[in-house]
Design a protein around this motif. Structure first.
Motif, PDB file in Angstrom:
ATOM      1  N   TYR A  15      55.349 -33.683  64.587  1.00  0.00           N
ATOM      2  CA  TYR A  15      56.213 -32.621  64.072  1.00  0.00           C
ATOM      3  C   TYR A  15      55.455 -31.659  63.172  1.00  0.00           C
ATOM      4  CZ  TYR A  15      59.555 -36.034  65.767  1.00  0.00           C
ATOM      5  OH  TYR A  15      60.226 -36.930  66.552  1.00  0.00           O
ATOM      6  N   ARG A  16      54.411 -32.142  62.500  1.00  0.00           N
ATOM      7  CA  ARG A  16      53.625 -31.283  61.617  1.00  0.00           C
ATOM      8  C   ARG A  16      52.989 -30.144  62.398  1.00  0.00           C
ATOM      9  NH1 ARG A  16      49.442 -34.513  58.948  1.00  0.00           N
ATOM     10  NH2 ARG A  16      51.255 -35.432  57.970  1.00  0.00           N
ATOM     11  N   ASP A  17      52.451 -30.441  63.579  1.00  0.00           N
ATOM     12  CA  ASP A  17      51.830 -29.383  64.387  1.00  0.00           C
ATOM     13  C   ASP A  17      52.847 -28.308  64.776  1.00  0.00           C
ATOM     14  OD1 ASP A  17      49.351 -30.599  64.243  1.00  0.00           O
ATOM     15  OD2 ASP A  17      49.594 -31.671  66.149  1.00  0.00           O
ATOM     16  N   VAL A  18      54.066 -28.728  65.075  1.00  0.00           N
ATOM     17  CA  VAL A  18      55.127 -27.770  65.404  1.00  0.00           C
ATOM     18  C   VAL A  18      55.451 -26.925  64.174  1.00  0.00           C
ATOM     19  CG1 VAL A  18      57.550 -27.550  66.093  1.00  0.00           C
ATOM     20  CG2 VAL A  18      56.081 -29.229  67.222  1.00  0.00           C
ATOM     21  N   ALA A  19      55.532 -27.565  63.008  1.00  0.00           N
ATOM     22  CA  ALA A  19      55.831 -26.841  61.771  1.00  0.00           C
ATOM     23  C   ALA A  19      54.730 -25.840  61.434  1.00  0.00           C
ATOM     24  CB  ALA A  19      56.043 -27.820  60.622  1.00  0.00           C
ATOM     25  N   ILE A  20      53.478 -26.231  61.642  1.00  0.00           N
ATOM     26  CA  ILE A  20      52.354 -25.322  61.376  1.00  0.00           C
ATOM     27  C   ILE A  20      52.423 -24.124  62.313  1.00  0.00           C
ATOM     28  CG2 ILE A  20      49.839 -25.087  61.563  1.00  0.00           C
ATOM     29  CD1 ILE A  20      49.703 -27.995  60.418  1.00  0.00           C
ATOM     30  N   LYS A  21      52.748 -24.390  63.559  1.00  0.00           N
ATOM     31  CA  LYS A  21      52.874 -23.310  64.540  1.00  0.00           C
ATOM     32  C   LYS A  21      53.985 -22.339  64.127  1.00  0.00           C
ATOM     33  CE  LYS A  21      53.664 -22.471  69.431  1.00  0.00           C
ATOM     34  NZ  LYS A  21      53.991 -23.048  70.719  1.00  0.00           N
ATOM     35  N   HIS A  22      55.011 -22.865  63.482  1.00  0.00           N
ATOM     36  CA  HIS A  22      56.166 -22.060  63.077  1.00  0.00           C
ATOM     37  C   HIS A  22      56.247 -21.938  61.555  1.00  0.00           C
ATOM     38  CE1 HIS A  22      57.532 -22.013  67.204  1.00  0.00           C
ATOM     39  NE2 HIS A  22      57.317 -23.317  67.240  1.00  0.00           N
ATOM     40  N   ARG A  23      55.112 -21.639  60.947  1.00  0.00           N
ATOM     41  CA  ARG A  23      54.979 -21.530  59.494  1.00  0.00           C
ATOM     42  C   ARG A  23      56.003 -20.576  58.874  1.00  0.00           C
ATOM     43  NH1 ARG A  23      49.904 -23.311  57.650  1.00  0.00           N
ATOM     44  NH2 ARG A  23      49.763 -22.926  55.420  1.00  0.00           N
ATOM     45  N   GLU A  24      56.225 -19.462  59.547  1.00  0.00           N
ATOM     46  CA  GLU A  24      57.182 -18.471  59.061  1.00  0.00           C
ATOM     47  C   GLU A  24      58.591 -19.085  58.981  1.00  0.00           C
ATOM     48  OE1 GLU A  24      56.825 -13.993  60.134  1.00  0.00           O
ATOM     49  OE2 GLU A  24      58.257 -14.878  61.553  1.00  0.00           O
ATOM     50  N   LEU A  25      58.942 -19.885  59.951  1.00  0.00           N
ATOM     51  CA  LEU A  25      60.240 -20.559  59.946  1.00  0.00           C
ATOM     52  C   LEU A  25      60.323 -21.579  58.811  1.00  0.00           C
ATOM     53  CD1 LEU A  25      63.009 -21.088  61.189  1.00  0.00           C
ATOM     54  CD2 LEU A  25      61.904 -22.648  62.810  1.00  0.00           C
ATOM     55  N   VAL A  26      59.225 -22.278  58.543  1.00  0.00           N
ATOM     56  CA  VAL A  26      59.191 -23.239  57.435  1.00  0.00           C
ATOM     57  C   VAL A  26      59.435 -22.503  56.111  1.00  0.00           C
ATOM     58  CG1 VAL A  26      57.731 -24.844  56.126  1.00  0.00           C
ATOM     59  CG2 VAL A  26      57.719 -24.901  58.627  1.00  0.00           C
ATOM     60  N   LYS A  27      58.770 -21.363  55.935  1.00  0.00           N
ATOM     61  CA  LYS A  27      58.966 -20.580  54.716  1.00  0.00           C
ATOM     62  C   LYS A  27      60.413 -20.091  54.620  1.00  0.00           C
ATOM     63  CE  LYS A  27      54.260 -18.850  54.191  1.00  0.00           C
ATOM     64  NZ  LYS A  27      53.458 -17.620  54.148  1.00  0.00           N
ATOM     65  N   PHE A  28      60.940 -19.594  55.735  1.00  0.00           N
ATOM     66  CA  PHE A  28      62.328 -19.133  55.757  1.00  0.00           C
ATOM     67  C   PHE A  28      63.275 -20.281  55.389  1.00  0.00           C
ATOM     68  CE2 PHE A  28      66.346 -18.443  58.073  1.00  0.00           C
ATOM     69  CZ  PHE A  28      66.714 -17.211  57.572  1.00  0.00           C
ATOM     70  N   ALA A  29      63.005 -21.469  55.893  1.00  0.00           N
ATOM     71  CA  ALA A  29      63.839 -22.635  55.579  1.00  0.00           C
ATOM     72  C   ALA A  29      63.737 -23.012  54.097  1.00  0.00           C
ATOM     73  CB  ALA A  29      63.445 -23.819  56.457  1.00  0.00           C
ATOM     74  N   LEU A  30      62.534 -22.921  53.520  1.00  0.00           N
ATOM     75  CA  LEU A  30      62.379 -23.207  52.089  1.00  0.00           C
ATOM     76  C   LEU A  30      63.124 -22.186  51.233  1.00  0.00           C
ATOM     77  CD1 LEU A  30      58.642 -24.334  51.963  1.00  0.00           C
ATOM     78  CD2 LEU A  30      60.659 -25.751  51.543  1.00  0.00           C
ATOM     79  N   VAL A  31      63.044 -20.915  51.614  1.00  0.00           N
ATOM     80  CA  VAL A  31      63.817 -19.885  50.914  1.00  0.00           C
ATOM     81  C   VAL A  31      65.303 -20.184  51.082  1.00  0.00           C
ATOM     82  CG1 VAL A  31      64.476 -17.435  50.924  1.00  0.00           C
ATOM     83  CG2 VAL A  31      62.055 -18.078  51.018  1.00  0.00           C
ATOM     84  N   GLY A  32      65.689 -20.538  52.296  1.00  0.00           N
ATOM     85  CA  GLY A  32      67.086 -20.877  52.550  1.00  0.00           C
ATOM     86  C   GLY A  32      67.545 -22.058  51.714  1.00  0.00           C
ATOM     87  N   GLY A  33      66.698 -23.068  51.579  1.00  0.00           N
ATOM     88  CA  GLY A  33      67.045 -24.228  50.753  1.00  0.00           C
ATOM     89  C   GLY A  33      67.217 -23.845  49.290  1.00  0.00           C
ATOM     90  N   THR A  34      66.324 -23.006  48.809  1.00  0.00           N
ATOM     91  CA  THR A  34      66.405 -22.544  47.425  1.00  0.00           C
ATOM     92  C   THR A  34      67.677 -21.738  47.195  1.00  0.00           C
ATOM     93  OG1 THR A  34      64.002 -22.481  47.261  1.00  0.00           O
ATOM     94  CG2 THR A  34      65.236 -21.166  45.648  1.00  0.00           C
ATOM     95  N   THR A  35      67.937 -20.814  48.088  1.00  0.00           N
ATOM     96  CA  THR A  35      69.127 -19.987  47.912  1.00  0.00           C
ATOM     97  C   THR A  35      70.408 -20.787  48.181  1.00  0.00           C
ATOM     98  OG1 THR A  35      68.881 -19.049  50.138  1.00  0.00           O
ATOM     99  CG2 THR A  35      67.937 -17.808  48.301  1.00  0.00           C
ATOM    100  N   TRP A  36      70.316 -21.841  48.986  1.00  0.00           N
ATOM    101  CA  TRP A  36      71.467 -22.741  49.195  1.00  0.00           C
ATOM    102  C   TRP A  36      71.844 -23.421  47.882  1.00  0.00           C
ATOM    103  CZ3 TRP A  36      72.322 -28.031  48.715  1.00  0.00           C
ATOM    104  CH2 TRP A  36      73.523 -28.501  49.251  1.00  0.00           C
ATOM    105  N   VAL A  37      70.835 -23.885  47.139  1.00  0.00           N
ATOM    106  CA  VAL A  37      71.106 -24.530  45.856  1.00  0.00           C
ATOM    107  C   VAL A  37      71.784 -23.540  44.909  1.00  0.00           C
ATOM    108  CG1 VAL A  37      70.021 -25.521  43.786  1.00  0.00           C
ATOM    109  CG2 VAL A  37      69.289 -26.263  46.056  1.00  0.00           C
TER     110      VAL A  37
END
Length: 169
Positions: A15-37
């Motif tokens: 799964y890490r390789d998929v996440a690295i390939k989709h780094r922008e999505l990981v960042k978007f998800a982290l922003v989403g998690g922060t703004t969700w809180v």
């Protein structure tokens, strides 16, 4: 180690390789998690105090507060190399799409409350609160994030590599 690299390090292979390939999505998800809180905290605070009789108003205010932070974080971090629009046009599109996102976010809560009547006195206070949380903070957020991911990449930040970043030492 950056925040993204730290987050990627805890993801097991493959799964890490998929996440690295989709780094922008990981960042978007982290922003989403922060703004969700932030969204959750503001929503629960307003709903339990000054807007206890108006959960949709509380949700809309919470989403708007989170959206302002979301614009800054997404523009400067998640989509920092994307662009293709003048800043004022980009911001207008971001907030327009986010406005549509408010409808997407609040639809499950409205359906829960006003279609399924999951509110007092039809159900207990506990059932109402659980239904509000699940519909407003889980289903609504997931639907809103999926819509916004698609729309931001399509309309707000359409061109990959439009804003090249100078590497910092």
């Amino acid at each position: 180690m950056s925040v993204v690299e730290s987050a990627l390090a805890i993801i097991p292979q493959p799964y890490r390789d998929v996440a690295i390939k989709h780094r922008e999505l990981v960042k978007f998800a982290l922003v989403g998690g922060t703004t969700w809180v932030i969204d959750t905290a503001v929503f629960l605070f307003l709903k339990s105090t000054v807007l206890d009789e108006k959960p949709l108003t509380a949700k809309i205010i919470a989403v708007l507060v989170a959206t302002i932070l979301s614009y800054v974080l997404n523009r400067e971090w998640s989509f920092r190399t994307r662009g293709g629009r003048e800043r004022h046009h980009e911001a207008a599109l971001f907030f327009l799409i986010s406005g549509i996102g408010v409808a997407v976010y609040t639809a499950p809560l409205a359906i829960s409350r006003y279609v399924f009547d999951l509110q007092e006195p039809a159900v207990s206070l506990l059932t109402q609160e659980i239904a509000d949380f699940v519909s407003g903070q889980i289903l609504g957020v997931l639907a809103g994030m999926a819509f916004r991911w698609w729309a931001f990449r399509r309309y707000v930040f359409p061109d990959k590599g439009a804003r090249r970043q100078v590497p910092t030492g």
